[in-house]
Design a protein around this motif. Sequence first.
Motif, PDB file in Angstrom:
ATOM      1  N   PRO A   1       0.931  -1.308   0.087  1.00  0.00           N
ATOM      2  CA  PRO A   1       0.040   0.032  -0.061  1.00  0.00           C
ATOM      3  C   PRO A   1       0.818   1.097  -0.110  1.00  0.00           C
ATOM      4  CG  PRO A   1       0.080  -0.873   2.049  1.00  0.00           C
ATOM      5  CD  PRO A   1       0.712  -1.832   1.384  1.00  0.00           C
ATOM      6  N   ALA A   2       0.563   2.178  -0.630  1.00  0.00           N
ATOM      7  CA  ALA A   2       1.208   3.709  -0.954  1.00  0.00           C
ATOM      8  C   ALA A   2       1.120   4.184   0.687  1.00  0.00           C
ATOM      9  CB  ALA A   2       0.624   4.268  -1.927  1.00  0.00           C
ATOM     10  N   PRO A   3       2.023   4.603   0.739  1.00  0.00           N
ATOM     11  CA  PRO A   3       1.962   5.258   2.313  1.00  0.00           C
ATOM     12  C   PRO A   3       1.071   6.405   2.368  1.00  0.00           C
ATOM     13  CG  PRO A   3       3.942   6.013   1.190  1.00  0.00           C
ATOM     14  CD  PRO A   3       3.357   4.873   0.273  1.00  0.00           C
ATOM     15  N   ALA A   4       0.139   6.532   3.285  1.00  0.00           N
ATOM     16  CA  ALA A   4      -0.826   7.550   3.310  1.00  0.00           C
ATOM     17  C   ALA A   4      -0.390   8.937   3.628  1.00  0.00           C
ATOM     18  CB  ALA A   4      -2.224   7.141   4.165  1.00  0.00           C
ATOM     19  N   PRO A   5      -0.474  10.057   2.912  1.00  0.00           N
ATOM     20  CA  PRO A   5      -0.162  11.409   3.610  1.00  0.00           C
ATOM     21  C   PRO A   5      -0.697  11.622   4.843  1.00  0.00           C
ATOM     22  CG  PRO A   5      -1.575  11.687   1.661  1.00  0.00           C
ATOM     23  CD  PRO A   5      -1.467  10.045   1.844  1.00  0.00           C
ATOM     24  N   HIS A   6       0.021  12.391   5.435  1.00  0.00           N
ATOM     25  CA  HIS A   6      -0.614  13.028   6.825  1.00  0.00           C
ATOM     26  C   HIS A   6      -0.336  14.383   6.887  1.00  0.00           C
ATOM     27  CE1 HIS A   6      -1.119   8.819   8.478  1.00  0.00           C
ATOM     28  NE2 HIS A   6       0.330   8.557   8.095  1.00  0.00           N
ATOM     29  N   PRO A   7      -1.249  15.270   6.006  1.00  0.00           N
ATOM     30  CA  PRO A   7      -1.129  16.463   6.291  1.00  0.00           C
ATOM     31  C   PRO A   7      -1.420  17.328   7.150  1.00  0.00           C
ATOM     32  CG  PRO A   7      -3.076  16.115   5.041  1.00  0.00           C
ATOM     33  CD  PRO A   7      -2.195  14.697   5.326  1.00  0.00           C
ATOM     34  N   TRP A   8      -2.251  16.558   7.983  1.00  0.00           N
ATOM     35  CA  TRP A   8      -2.551  17.068   9.420  1.00  0.00           C
ATOM     36  C   TRP A   8      -1.459  17.658  10.354  1.00  0.00           C
ATOM     37  CZ3 TRP A   8      -1.302  14.106  13.410  1.00  0.00           C
ATOM     38  CH2 TRP A   8      -1.331  12.779  13.207  1.00  0.00           C
ATOM     39  N   ARG A   9      -0.155  16.546  10.167  1.00  0.00           N
ATOM     40  CA  ARG A   9       0.744  16.956  10.868  1.00  0.00           C
ATOM     41  C   ARG A   9       1.264  18.354  10.899  1.00  0.00           C
ATOM     42  NH1 ARG A   9       3.647  10.758  10.442  1.00  0.00           N
ATOM     43  NH2 ARG A   9       2.033   9.658  11.644  1.00  0.00           N
ATOM     44  N   GLY A  10       1.478  18.416   9.540  1.00  0.00           N
ATOM     45  CA  GLY A  10       2.163  19.934   9.395  1.00  0.00           C
ATOM     46  C   GLY A  10       1.302  20.922   9.472  1.00  0.00           C
ATOM     47  N   ASP A  11       0.027  20.885   9.523  1.00  0.00           N
ATOM     48  CA  ASP A  11      -1.015  21.691   9.868  1.00  0.00           C
ATOM     49  C   ASP A  11      -0.894  22.006  11.443  1.00  0.00           C
ATOM     50  OD1 ASP A  11      -1.465  22.115   7.322  1.00  0.00           O
ATOM     51  OD2 ASP A  11      -3.417  20.701   7.356  1.00  0.00           O
ATOM     52  N   LEU A  12      -0.761  20.836  12.120  1.00  0.00           N
ATOM     53  CA  LEU A  12      -0.756  21.059  13.532  1.00  0.00           C
ATOM     54  C   LEU A  12       0.427  21.824  14.074  1.00  0.00           C
ATOM     55  CD1 LEU A  12      -2.330  17.646  14.788  1.00  0.00           C
ATOM     56  CD2 LEU A  12      -3.371  19.762  14.927  1.00  0.00           C
ATOM     57  N   LEU A  13       1.671  21.626  13.422  1.00  0.00           N
ATOM     58  CA  LEU A  13       2.761  22.254  13.834  1.00  0.00           C
ATOM     59  C   LEU A  13       2.547  23.769  13.363  1.00  0.00           C
ATOM     60  CD1 LEU A  13       5.534  19.899  12.527  1.00  0.00           C
ATOM     61  CD2 LEU A  13       4.913  20.289  14.878  1.00  0.00           C
ATOM     62  N   LEU A  14       2.105  24.152  12.318  1.00  0.00           N
ATOM     63  CA  LEU A  14       1.710  25.672  11.887  1.00  0.00           C
ATOM     64  C   LEU A  14       1.138  26.236  12.886  1.00  0.00           C
ATOM     65  CD1 LEU A  14       2.268  27.718   9.721  1.00  0.00           C
ATOM     66  CD2 LEU A  14       0.551  26.914   8.610  1.00  0.00           C
ATOM     67  N   ALA A  15      -0.127  25.610  13.340  1.00  0.00           N
ATOM     68  CA  ALA A  15      -1.119  25.998  14.321  1.00  0.00           C
ATOM     69  C   ALA A  15      -0.316  26.171  15.661  1.00  0.00           C
ATOM     70  CB  ALA A  15      -2.198  24.969  14.570  1.00  0.00           C
ATOM     71  N   ALA A  16       0.668  25.189  16.043  1.00  0.00           N
ATOM     72  CA  ALA A  16       1.297  25.475  17.288  1.00  0.00           C
ATOM     73  C   ALA A  16       2.038  26.664  17.438  1.00  0.00           C
ATOM     74  CB  ALA A  16       1.993  24.115  17.663  1.00  0.00           C
ATOM     75  N   ALA A  17       2.758  26.781  16.119  1.00  0.00           N
ATOM     76  CA  ALA A  17       3.579  28.117  16.008  1.00  0.00           C
ATOM     77  C   ALA A  17       2.965  29.220  15.962  1.00  0.00           C
ATOM     78  CB  ALA A  17       4.419  27.846  14.587  1.00  0.00           C
ATOM     79  N   ALA A  18       1.623  29.262  15.270  1.00  0.00           N
ATOM     80  CA  ALA A  18       0.595  30.337  15.519  1.00  0.00           C
ATOM     81  C   ALA A  18       0.117  30.754  16.891  1.00  0.00           C
ATOM     82  CB  ALA A  18      -0.440  30.058  14.686  1.00  0.00           C
ATOM     83  N   ALA A  19       0.174  29.587  17.778  1.00  0.00           N
ATOM     84  CA  ALA A  19      -0.488  29.600  18.931  1.00  0.00           C
ATOM     85  C   ALA A  19       0.645  30.385  19.898  1.00  0.00           C
ATOM     86  CB  ALA A  19      -0.690  28.411  19.697  1.00  0.00           C
ATOM     87  N   LEU A  20       1.883  29.987  19.535  1.00  0.00           N
ATOM     88  CA  LEU A  20       3.108  30.576  20.106  1.00  0.00           C
ATOM     89  C   LEU A  20       3.066  32.178  19.986  1.00  0.00           C
ATOM     90  CD1 LEU A  20       5.554  30.222  22.087  1.00  0.00           C
ATOM     91  CD2 LEU A  20       6.854  29.626  20.181  1.00  0.00           C
ATOM     92  N   ILE A  21       3.027  32.542  18.677  1.00  0.00           N
ATOM     93  CA  ILE A  21       3.028  33.985  18.289  1.00  0.00           C
ATOM     94  C   ILE A  21       1.995  34.756  19.081  1.00  0.00           C
ATOM     95  CG2 ILE A  21       3.155  35.280  16.498  1.00  0.00           C
ATOM     96  CD1 ILE A  21       4.387  33.288  14.407  1.00  0.00           C
ATOM     97  N   ALA A  22       1.070  34.113  18.924  1.00  0.00           N
ATOM     98  CA  ALA A  22      -0.323  34.928  19.624  1.00  0.00           C
ATOM     99  C   ALA A  22      -0.107  34.812  20.973  1.00  0.00           C
ATOM    100  CB  ALA A  22      -1.480  34.128  19.263  1.00  0.00           C
ATOM    101  N   GLY A  23       0.364  34.136  21.861  1.00  0.00           N
ATOM    102  CA  GLY A  23       0.590  34.126  23.115  1.00  0.00           C
ATOM    103  C   GLY A  23       1.929  35.372  23.337  1.00  0.00           C
ATOM    104  N   LEU A  24       2.717  35.151  22.648  1.00  0.00           N
ATOM    105  CA  LEU A  24       3.950  36.222  22.692  1.00  0.00           C
ATOM    106  C   LEU A  24       3.137  37.828  22.480  1.00  0.00           C
ATOM    107  CD1 LEU A  24       6.948  34.646  21.257  1.00  0.00           C
ATOM    108  CD2 LEU A  24       6.456  35.065  23.699  1.00  0.00           C
ATOM    109  N   THR A  25       2.515  37.814  21.596  1.00  0.00           N
ATOM    110  CA  THR A  25       1.771  39.095  21.048  1.00  0.00           C
ATOM    111  C   THR A  25       0.906  39.650  22.084  1.00  0.00           C
ATOM    112  OG1 THR A  25       2.038  38.494  18.780  1.00  0.00           O
ATOM    113  CG2 THR A  25       0.524  40.281  19.402  1.00  0.00           C
ATOM    114  N   LEU A  26       0.066  38.804  22.792  1.00  0.00           N
ATOM    115  CA  LEU A  26      -0.974  39.296  23.647  1.00  0.00           C
ATOM    116  C   LEU A  26      -0.114  39.542  25.050  1.00  0.00           C
ATOM    117  CD1 LEU A  26      -3.941  36.919  22.918  1.00  0.00           C
ATOM    118  CD2 LEU A  26      -3.790  39.206  22.447  1.00  0.00           C
ATOM    119  N   TRP A  27       0.900  38.715  25.151  1.00  0.00           N
ATOM    120  CA  TRP A  27       1.835  38.976  26.493  1.00  0.00           C
ATOM    121  C   TRP A  27       2.269  40.362  26.668  1.00  0.00           C
ATOM    122  CZ3 TRP A  27       7.109  39.174  27.141  1.00  0.00           C
ATOM    123  CH2 TRP A  27       7.781  39.286  28.506  1.00  0.00           C
TER     124      TRP A  27
END
Length: 618
Positions: free
Chosen positions: A237-263
């Motif tokens: 079977p062809a390896p199934a792509p997991h795009p949600w992993r990259g999206d979760l990393l991007l969302a985590a980076a955004a959460a960090l930036i948002a926290g620093l901005t509001l802080w």
Amino acid sequence: MRFDGSVEPTVTVVVTGTWATLFLGEPFGPAYAVVPVLMLAAHFAPARSLPAVLLLGVASLAALSFGLPYGGLELVVPSGVVLGWAGRAAPTPWPGLLGVGLVAVPAACRDGFTPGKLTVCLLVFGTMWVLGRVVRHRVRASERAVAEEHHLATTDPGHLAGPHTQAERRRVADSAARQLRQAVADLLADIDALLRLDAPTREQVGRVRRRGAETVEELRRMLLLLRSEPAPAPPEPAPAPHPWRGDLLLAAAAALIAGLTLWRMPGWVDHRWLLLTDTGVILALALRRTAPLGAALVLAGATAPLVAHPPADPDALLLVALADAAVVMTLANHAGRGAPYLLVLVGAVSVALGLRFDVDGTAFITVTLLLSFAVGRAWDQPDQIRQRAQARSMLLQAKLARATAEAVYEERLRIARDLHDATGHAVGVLLMQLSAAEAQVETDPAKARVALETARAAGEQARIASNPLLPALGDDGLDAASLRPELLALVDQWRSSGMAVTAELAEELPASPELAVTCYRVVQEALTNCAKHAPGAVVRVGVSVVGRHLFVEVEDTGATSPIASAHGGGLGLPGLRERVGAGAGHFVAGPTGDGGHRVSARLPLPLQTRTHESRSRS
């Protein structure tokens, strides 16, 4: 802006100069000296990354020295061009990283340096370089996929199957043939034990004969195993792509930036609308590729409250701009029916938010949206090329796998046919002689001993021929010159075993080595079948040349003695049919009208033999 090189360099240079001129925001003066520097940097960007980023750094330092205010947009498009190309074209990352530092540090020093300004500048200009780097990675992936497809398309299936067929031959030699050789060796040891006895009993000879019948059955099982087509291996079977992993990393980076901005902003309650928007932005980034339409709706809904309640610091909107860029890049190539409408919705809400920050804010949001859409389209092209190449590669791999499996199966058939041809005759003679010895051991011990010695010689021949890696299995040494003497020797061997057999052979047998082998194997197998299935019959062997064909015929008059339990499973005739068919010949085996049985083969003569005969007649 596309980073794949399809935009004309002149257009890029003109757009860069026009943008820098419009957004300098100063009366005509020394500050406009950065415009030609930026245009020159854009000119060098596609082919020479290092000079381009150095010129971009010079322009950023010049803007700082001329006192341009923080937050100006004059470097946005030029930096996108230069840093995007630095990520796309440079083989190593350090020119792009150098460019990010050269442009971000002077920009953060405008109107006084603060860590927050540096963070914002590194985020903005670093994103431009990262986009170019990711596009490079995708282009390289598509190039590798195309190269793999070309390699598979030019691969010779026979060359690819060669190692597999050799491995199959070695496997047979190490497993099935070893078992057969061991069985024959044990049988030979029993025959040697009988020959060492002065007066073996009928029971002792019968025990060895039954052991010989078991050896024949072992040969039959091995040949059936070889001729059975192996079950195809399940496709990987062809390896199934997991795009949600990259999206979760991007969302985590955004959460960090948002926290620093509001802080660093005093009074969280006063920025509750920004907190709500940042929460929606993080959710939209997490759903960007798994549910792009839902992500667009969440982003538009989260951005709308800021239109009525904009933050005082425009830098707080950078996270919204980042989410706009990510979602628009995804929707740019989405095939859903609602994607165009959601693109318009996200764009309208974002531009409405930009209008709350005058011309600079509107221009920044507009450029972000257009650039994201263009990059998304450019991003998708390498993916489409890669996906098409991978789809074709999968078809080619399946085709090569089928060809390899067929070649391995053909090799198994050839091994089975050759093993049967090489050992079937010898094992048949061995069993026949053991039966004769068992019948004569009490009435004529001398003849019984001769039969045991003949069986011993036949067993040794079977033991040697049971190794599919030995040259004997390839019939080396049998050609047109030796065919007639070998056939006469074969007939004499069966005649000495008690078979009433006569031979009518042409004086000259024009045959190639392959044809000689086929002719010999047909006669050999037919005589073995006569001994097993027609004991006491009169057998006639005929080999002649008629026209452009070699005719081989073995016919018996039918059994006159009781037929012993037959072993072998009827694998010889199918093997002969395959061998004759491989040489474009015709094979027939069946009963005659008077109770006998006939095996016949018509084999086409080689072209060189036909030409020689034609010249002889003329």
